[in-house]
Design a protein around this motif. Structure first.
Motif, mmCIF file in Angstrom:
data_model
loop_
_atom_site.group_PDB
_atom_site.id
_atom_site.type_symbol
_atom_site.label_atom_id
_atom_site.label_comp_id
_atom_site.label_asym_id
_atom_site.label_seq_id
_atom_site.Cartn_x
_atom_site.Cartn_y
_atom_site.Cartn_z
ATOM 1 N N VAL A 52 10.116 16.083 -7.005
ATOM 2 C CA VAL A 52 9.713 16.619 -8.313
ATOM 3 C C VAL A 52 8.459 15.909 -8.812
ATOM 4 O O VAL A 52 7.486 16.554 -9.239
ATOM 5 N N VAL A 53 8.451 14.599 -8.762
ATOM 6 C CA VAL A 53 7.303 13.828 -9.247
ATOM 7 C C VAL A 53 6.052 14.171 -8.444
ATOM 8 O O VAL A 53 4.980 14.437 -9.014
ATOM 9 N N VAL B 198 4.798 17.821 -9.306
ATOM 10 C CA VAL B 198 4.140 17.953 -10.614
ATOM 11 C C VAL B 198 2.761 17.311 -10.600
ATOM 12 O O VAL B 198 1.776 17.905 -11.076
ATOM 13 N N ILE B 199 2.650 16.118 -10.051
ATOM 14 C CA ILE B 199 1.356 15.430 -10.018
ATOM 15 C C ILE B 199 0.371 16.177 -9.129
ATOM 16 O O ILE B 199 -0.815 16.340 -9.481
ATOM 17 N N ASN B 200 0.840 16.678 -7.996
ATOM 18 C CA ASN B 200 -0.046 17.438 -7.113
ATOM 19 C C ASN B 200 -0.513 18.732 -7.776
ATOM 20 O O ASN B 200 -1.671 19.150 -7.632
ATOM 21 N N ALA B 201 0.389 19.388 -8.514
ATOM 22 C CA ALA B 201 0.015 20.620 -9.217
ATOM 23 C C ALA B 201 -1.022 20.327 -10.295
ATOM 24 O O ALA B 201 -1.974 21.102 -10.478
ATOM 25 N N ALA B 202 -0.858 19.210 -11.004
ATOM 26 C CA ALA B 202 -1.829 18.841 -12.042
ATOM 27 C C ALA B 202 -3.198 18.594 -11.430
ATOM 28 O O ALA B 202 -4.225 19.051 -11.962
ATOM 29 N N ASP B 203 -3.238 17.893 -10.293
ATOM 30 C CA ASP B 203 -4.508 17.642 -9.613
ATOM 31 C C ASP B 203 -5.126 18.939 -9.110
ATOM 32 O O ASP B 203 -6.340 19.166 -9.242
ATOM 33 N N SER B 204 -4.302 19.805 -8.553
ATOM 34 C CA SER B 204 -4.794 21.061 -7.978
ATOM 35 C C SER B 204 -5.319 22.025 -9.029
ATOM 36 O O SER B 204 -6.354 22.666 -8.836
ATOM 37 N N VAL C 88 19.248 11.339 -12.098
ATOM 38 C CA VAL C 88 18.096 12.076 -11.562
ATOM 39 C C VAL C 88 17.010 12.215 -12.624
ATOM 40 O O VAL C 88 15.831 11.916 -12.377
ATOM 41 N N VAL C 89 17.390 12.671 -13.829
ATOM 42 C CA VAL C 89 16.366 12.883 -14.859
ATOM 43 C C VAL C 89 15.768 11.558 -15.316
ATOM 44 O O VAL C 89 14.554 11.472 -15.592
ATOM 45 N N ASP C 90 16.583 10.515 -15.404
ATOM 46 C CA ASP C 90 16.065 9.210 -15.819
ATOM 47 C C ASP C 90 15.084 8.659 -14.784
ATOM 48 O O ASP C 90 14.057 8.056 -15.150
ATOM 49 N N LYS C 91 15.374 8.871 -13.491
ATOM 50 C CA LYS C 91 14.483 8.375 -12.432
ATOM 51 C C LYS C 91 13.152 9.119 -12.456
ATOM 52 O O LYS C 91 12.086 8.495 -12.284
ATOM 53 N N ILE C 92 13.189 10.413 -12.670
ATOM 54 C CA ILE C 92 11.944 11.179 -12.734
ATOM 55 C C ILE C 92 11.096 10.719 -13.916
ATOM 56 O O ILE C 92 9.878 10.522 -13.788
ATOM 57 N N GLN C 93 11.722 10.513 -15.062
ATOM 58 C CA GLN C 93 10.989 10.032 -16.239
ATOM 59 C C GLN C 93 10.341 8.681 -15.959
ATOM 60 O O GLN C 93 9.167 8.444 -16.277
ATOM 61 N N GLU C 94 11.094 7.782 -15.338
ATOM 62 C CA GLU C 94 10.591 6.437 -15.028
ATOM 63 C C GLU C 94 9.427 6.495 -14.045
ATOM 64 O O GLU C 94 8.401 5.824 -14.237
ATOM 65 N N ASP C 95 9.547 7.323 -12.991
ATOM 66 C CA ASP C 95 8.510 7.386 -11.966
ATOM 67 C C ASP C 95 7.226 8.029 -12.493
ATOM 68 O O ASP C 95 6.115 7.611 -12.126
ATOM 69 N N ILE C 96 7.367 9.047 -13.353
ATOM 70 C CA ILE C 96 6.180 9.651 -13.960
ATOM 71 C C ILE C 96 5.459 8.631 -14.830
ATOM 72 O O ILE C 96 4.216 8.525 -14.832
ATOM 73 N N LEU C 97 6.207 7.844 -15.587
ATOM 74 C CA LEU C 97 5.611 6.814 -16.448
ATOM 75 C C LEU C 97 4.854 5.793 -15.609
ATOM 76 O O LEU C 97 3.717 5.405 -15.951
ATOM 77 N N GLN C 98 5.457 5.384 -14.496
ATOM 78 C CA GLN C 98 4.808 4.380 -13.646
ATOM 79 C C GLN C 98 3.547 4.921 -12.997
ATOM 80 O O GLN C 98 2.555 4.205 -12.850
#
Length: 396
Positions: A28-29, A32-38, A260-270
């Protein structure tokens, strides 16, 4: 800074085909990041990343077999005749559950609500009932009486006669079957005092009423609450929210989603420095005015979400302010007056006339419905949805 002229944006995010054992948070992370870059957009604080429950459950390997269902109901009821009451009419959602029940039981009395099931799939129309003088609140119909009144009708969208379909399905598994039509759960007690109540959102009331009459009752959320042969189960929802995977296997509603949702939030922040909100979503909560189908066949819209998605919107109605409080203003004066009102609005607008006509639903129900419509249920290939600007208002 230039004024931003775009409000809420909902984007479907493409992702790889997800399989059992995949790291769903990383996928998921990365997606989302790849889509933002693309696509050339930037993530912002309070963006919402939503993931459909199906891919979360698939990554978890949360599957069971129809034999697991059969074993569970047989353990609960033995050789008793069992009333299976108020199921929804669905080949994807319920037929495979019914197959498992029929494999584990000797006789089923299938009691269908009418004129429609709980989520709006109609067996007959309300006009048909009026024409025949049938009162759905009090009249209990046998299969023969139902056919005498209404004949053989097929579902508008699926082309299936669900009465015939469910009857044949039960018989093909070796169980005896009797079909009745009623909307009072107590009607089943004329046939048996052993019941599986299959309603979704009214299940607690149904079970309470029947247990008060001395019946032995299990709801769908009490079947497959412990691991089956494939390890799949859902301690909270059991069979609720499940879908057909193959002819012999069922995908259960995902479990343990908060991590799952907490890990995604944490990884996006990092990785981005942005604090987003994250949720898992299933069916949206909305009704089709033409087909009359209410979409929500899952037990909840969202089984897990981050803390920032708790609560309901606290919004004022712009047109109310424009037509009432600031009816004497226009142009820039009106714009500034409304912005000032919004900036100084109360923290809880319940009961305020300025909030009338806003939508007093849970944030997760509103955003989950938006995401369900964005991702669709077919071949769009976007099991992740990014919602931006949802928490913006006219002042921003």
């Amino acid at each position: 800074m230039a004024e931003r002229l775009v409000g809420t944006v909902s984007r479907g995010i493409r992702a790889p085909i997800i399989r059992e054992g995949d790291d769903i948070a990383k996928i998921v992370v990365d997606s989302v990041i790849n889509a933002a870059d693309s696509e050339g957009f930037a993530l912002r604080d309070r963006d919402v990343i939503a993931i459909t429950e199906a891919v979360v459950a698939r990554a978890q390997g949360n599957y069971a077999t129809v034999q697991d269902i059969a074993n569970d109901v047989k353990q609960k009821f033995g050789d008793k005749t069992v009333g299976v009451i108020f199921p929804i009419l669905s080949r994807n959602r319920f037929a495979i559950c019914l197959r498992g029940m029929a494999m584990g039981l000797k006789k089923i009395v299938l009691m269908l609500s009418y004129p429609s099931d709980e989520v709006g799939n109609h067996l007959v129309s309300i006009d048909d009932l009026d024409e025949k003088g049938v009162n759905p609140w009090s009249d209990v119909l046998s299969e023969g009486r139902y056919r005498e009144f209404f004949g053989y009708k097929k579902h508008t969208f699926t082309g299936v006669d669900y009465v015939a379909y469910y009857k044949e399905l039960i018989s093909s598994c070796g169980a005896d079957v009797e079909i009745v039509f009623a909307n009072d759960c107590r009607a089943i007690l004329d046939y048996t005092d052993c019941v599986i109540n299959c309603d979704i959102h009214t299940r607690k009331r149904t079970k309470r009423i029947l247990e008060q009459k001395g019946a032995k009752v299990f709801s769908l959320d009490e079947i497959l609450t412990t691991p089956g042969s494939l390890g799949g189960y859902n301690a909270e929802y059991g069979l609720l929210g499940s879908n057909k995977a193959t002819e012999d296997k069922i995908k259960l509603f995902p479990r343990d989603c908060q991590a799952v949702v907490d890990k995604i939030q944490e990884d996006i922040l990092q990785r981005t420095g942005k604090r987003v909100e994250v949720m898992v979503y299933g069916d949206g909560a909305f009704k089709d005015p033409v087909g009359k189908i209410w979409e929500l066949a899952d037990p909840v819209v969202s089984p897990a979400y981050t803390q920032g998605l708790i609560g309901r919107p606290n919004e004022v109605k712009l047109k109310y302010l424009a037509d009432n409080d600031f009816a004497h203003l226009k142009g820039e004066e009106l714009k500034n007056a409304i912005k000032g009102y919004i900036k100084n609005k109360e923290s809880d607008l319940v009961g305020s006339m300025a909030s009338q006509g806003t939508t007093p639903r849970q944030l997760t129900d509103l955003i989950g419905s938006l995401c369900d419509l964005t991702s669709g249920s077919g071949d769009k290939g976007t099991p992740i949805v990014l919602v931006q600007g949802y928490f913006d208002n006219y002042t921003e």
